[in-house]
Design a protein around this motif. Structure first.
Motif, PDB file in Angstrom:
ATOM      1  N   ILE A  49      -0.445   1.736   5.658  1.00 44.72           N
ATOM      2  CA  ILE A  49       0.377   2.172   4.527  1.00 44.72           C
ATOM      3  C   ILE A  49       1.823   1.698   4.705  1.00 44.72           C
ATOM      4  N   ASP A  50       2.430   1.246   3.600  1.00 39.32           N
ATOM      5  CA  ASP A  50       3.824   0.801   3.630  1.00 39.32           C
ATOM      6  C   ASP A  50       4.799   1.907   3.250  1.00 39.32           C
ATOM      7  N   LYS A  86       6.852   7.377  10.798  1.00 42.57           N
ATOM      8  CA  LYS A  86       7.573   6.111  10.979  1.00 42.57           C
ATOM      9  C   LYS A  86       7.388   5.153   9.797  1.00 42.57           C
ATOM     10  N   LYS A  87       7.237   5.702   8.608  1.00 39.05           N
ATOM     11  CA  LYS A  87       7.150   4.933   7.368  1.00 39.05           C
ATOM     12  C   LYS A  87       8.111   5.545   6.353  1.00 39.05           C
ATOM     13  N   PRO A  88       8.620   4.747   5.404  1.00 41.86           N
ATOM     14  CA  PRO A  88       9.469   5.343   4.364  1.00 41.86           C
ATOM     15  C   PRO A  88       8.724   6.467   3.653  1.00 41.86           C
ATOM     16  N   ARG A 106       0.843  -1.202   0.000  1.00 36.10           N
ATOM     17  CA  ARG A 106       0.000   0.000   0.000  1.00 36.10           C
ATOM     18  C   ARG A 106       0.873   1.244   0.000  1.00 36.10           C
ATOM     19  N   VAL A 107       0.620   2.099  -0.978  1.00 35.03           N
ATOM     20  CA  VAL A 107       1.393   3.332  -1.141  1.00 35.03           C
ATOM     21  C   VAL A 107       0.433   4.514  -1.025  1.00 35.03           C
ATOM     22  N   LEU A 108       0.789   5.506  -0.236  1.00 36.05           N
ATOM     23  CA  LEU A 108      -0.016   6.721  -0.109  1.00 36.05           C
ATOM     24  C   LEU A 108       0.639   7.836  -0.918  1.00 36.05           C
ATOM     25  N   HIS A 109      -0.098   8.349  -1.905  1.00 36.20           N
ATOM     26  CA  HIS A 109       0.410   9.445  -2.745  1.00 36.20           C
ATOM     27  C   HIS A 109      -0.141  10.771  -2.236  1.00 36.20           C
ATOM     28  N   VAL A 110       0.760  11.676  -1.835  1.00 32.82           N
ATOM     29  CA  VAL A 110       0.382  13.021  -1.392  1.00 32.82           C
ATOM     30  C   VAL A 110       1.159  14.039  -2.223  1.00 32.82           C
TER      31      VAL A 110
END
Length: 524
Positions: free
Chosen positions: A288-289, A316-318, A262-266
């Motif tokens: 989210i990863d 605390k995520k990449p 799971r990738v979060l795009h901002v």
């Protein structure tokens, strides 16, 4: 002649010349005494006044200031003598703004210092605290002004008494000096309070880099009115982001399989701290990863703005970042200092099994307003953006591992990546859009996903009739690192909608093998 002697005249008039001389000398002595007494009194009064004024100035300069907290800021307030009454707010190194806030011979100076990181994080953690902070900021300013006013009066009187005692060595004159200092200082501050103009905040004068503020902020009154409504809505929305789970549970079309990434795009945060709270909530609730950011985290790319990036470490995520046209090298360096952040500039990285390539915007134009992709661009700028896409395309082709995601800030740079990478992410336009780039025979299509503004375009988003919503997208990649589905999330916006989520499932066109590697093709 009547034959009378001078003695007879003197006897006839009954006057003695010696007596006349005595009267004249006595009158002169009285006049001299009166004149000298009045002169001494005037001189003493002037001396007392001078000592009082000097003591007031010394007291103000040495002690007429207090340290106070205004929201998350550490600030210093000071009252100093001035020909005209005004309030000056210094925001180093951006400049200052001046307000014709009152009348009288006093100036209030507010020096904003550093941000308290713990209080900033507390605001991010608790959405309700944003409202409390905005209310307490007014109380902080009021309390600070009262404290500095009382301190100024006390210090001015004390310094005057000390100075008078050293010069006069006369208790009566010392007392008069202190009383006069109290009257002048208290009267000046009282005049400032009576003539206070709250509406002066709508008519500031800018100095330094802040001279550009009106172009960014626009009509302060309209934005202030809009933001109060918008802030109330956002506090309600952010506190109720749990509705996202309810929405997800009602979507049976796509169920992420085990091993899904799971990738979060901002994108385009533009210094809106509310965006961090929404990001953190989505990161936690959607497990989210990786978070990827396509730029414009700041407005001016200045050193003070660099503190805004501190919330990256809280996730605390990449966190993979590329510069936008509002981000400076200072911004990029501040992001790179975060322990979980990766800044790409025509380079690649592999996180959570995904290989990501990215390049920063070639421009640094913090004074430019956002415009739709490709509109209003000069040929030179358009060529520059396409050349940036060409550079990233060459990097993607040279990558030893297939690139799953390519990141550019301006969608105008995406063209050269067509057929080179399956998925291109962009931002810049503040308008969410998904489209497929022109297909090439036998090659899987390239999807271009343009993010809106995760920060609601910052203050710029309040200049229109309706505030810009906060947007972000959750991307789901299967074990082969192919995009299977995505959720468009919107917080705020028009109408009564609080939180909306739209799920989209990727369906491959007929005749295309989704697992086939991308064969690079000429892009120009």
């Amino acid at each position: 002649m009547d034959g009378r002697s001078s003695e007879d005249e003197a006897a006839g008039t009954g006057r003695d010349p010696a007596g006349r001389r005595l009267l004249r000398s006595s009158g002169s002595a009285v006049r001299t005494a009166v004149t000298s007494t009045a002169g001494r009194r005037i001189g003493t009064g002037l001396a007392v006044l001078a000592v009082s004024l000097i003591g007031i100035v010394i007291g103000m300069l040495l002690g007429g200031r207090v340290q106070t907290d205004i929201g998350p800021f550490q600030a210093e307030m000071a009252i100093t003598p001035s020909v005209t009454g005004e309030t000056r707010v210094n925001i180093p190194p951006l400049g200052s703004l001046q307000l014709d806030s009152h009348q009288g011979p006093t100036r209030l100076t507010v020096q904003l210092g550093s941000l308290d990181q713990r209080r900033v994080e507390a605001l991010i953690d608790d959405p309700a605290s944003i409202n409390r902070a905005s209310q307490s900021a007014v109380e902080d300013v009021t309390n600070g002004v009262m404290r500095v006013g009382l301190r100024t009066v006390a210090v001015a009187v004390l310094s005057t008494l000390i100075l008078a005692a050293l010069l006069f060595r006369n208790m009566r004159r010392v007392a008069w000096s202190g009383a006069l200092a109290l009257l002048i200082t208290g009267g000046s501050l009282g005049l400032a309070a009576l003539t206070l103009r709250p509406q002066a905040i709508e008519e500031p004068r800018y100095e330094g880099l802040l001279v550009n503020a009106p172009a960014i902020v626009g009509d302060a009154r309209r934005i202030a009115n809009d933001y109060s409504k918008y802030a109330e809505q956002l506090q309600r929305l952010v506190g109720n982001v749990s509705q996202l789970y309810t929405t997800v549970s009602a979507l049976p079309v796509f169920e992420p399989a085990p091993g899904t990434t799971r990738v979060l795009h901002v994108s385009d945060m533009h210094l809106n701290p509310t965006g961090w709270q929404v990001i953190r909530t989505v990161v936690e609730q959607f497990n989210i990863d990786v978070v990827v950011d396509t730029g414009d985290m700041t407005d001016w790319g200045s050193e003070p703005e660099a503190s805004f990036v501190g919330s990256i470490s809280v996730l605390k995520k990449p966190y993979v970042f590329i510069r936008g046209n509002h981000d400076s090298p200072t911004t990029a360096a501040a992001v790179a200092r975060q322990p979980n952040a990766i800044v790409l500039n025509n380079s690649t990285t592999t996180v959570a099994g995904l290989t990501i390539a990215g390049i920063g915007d070639p421009r640094f134009t913090p004074d430019k307003a956002t415009s739709p992709a490709g509109s209003g661009l000069s040929k030179e700028t358009a060529d520059q953006l396409i050349a940036t896409g060409d550079q990233l395309a060459a990097t993607v082709k040279a990558s030893p591992t297939p690139v799953n995601i390519a990141m550019v800030h301006d969608p105008s740079s995406a063209g050269p990546l067509d057929g080179v990478c399956r998925l291109v992410l962009a931002g810049h336009t503040h308008n969410r859009e998904v489209r497929t780039l022109p297909e090439k025979p036998g090659v899987p299509p390239t999807q271009l996903m343009i993010q809106g503004s995760t920060g609601g375009a910052g203050l710029r988003g309040l200049e229109g009739e309706k505030p810009t919503p906060l947007t972000m997208t959750v991307l789901y990649f299967d074990q082969q690192k192919l995009l299977q589905a995505y959720d468009d999330i919107q917080v705020g916006g028009t109408g009564e909608s609080q939180v909306s989520l739209e799920r989209h499932v990727i369906r491959e066109p007929a005749g295309v093998n989704p697992s086939a590697p991308v064969t690079p093709t000429p892009t120009r």
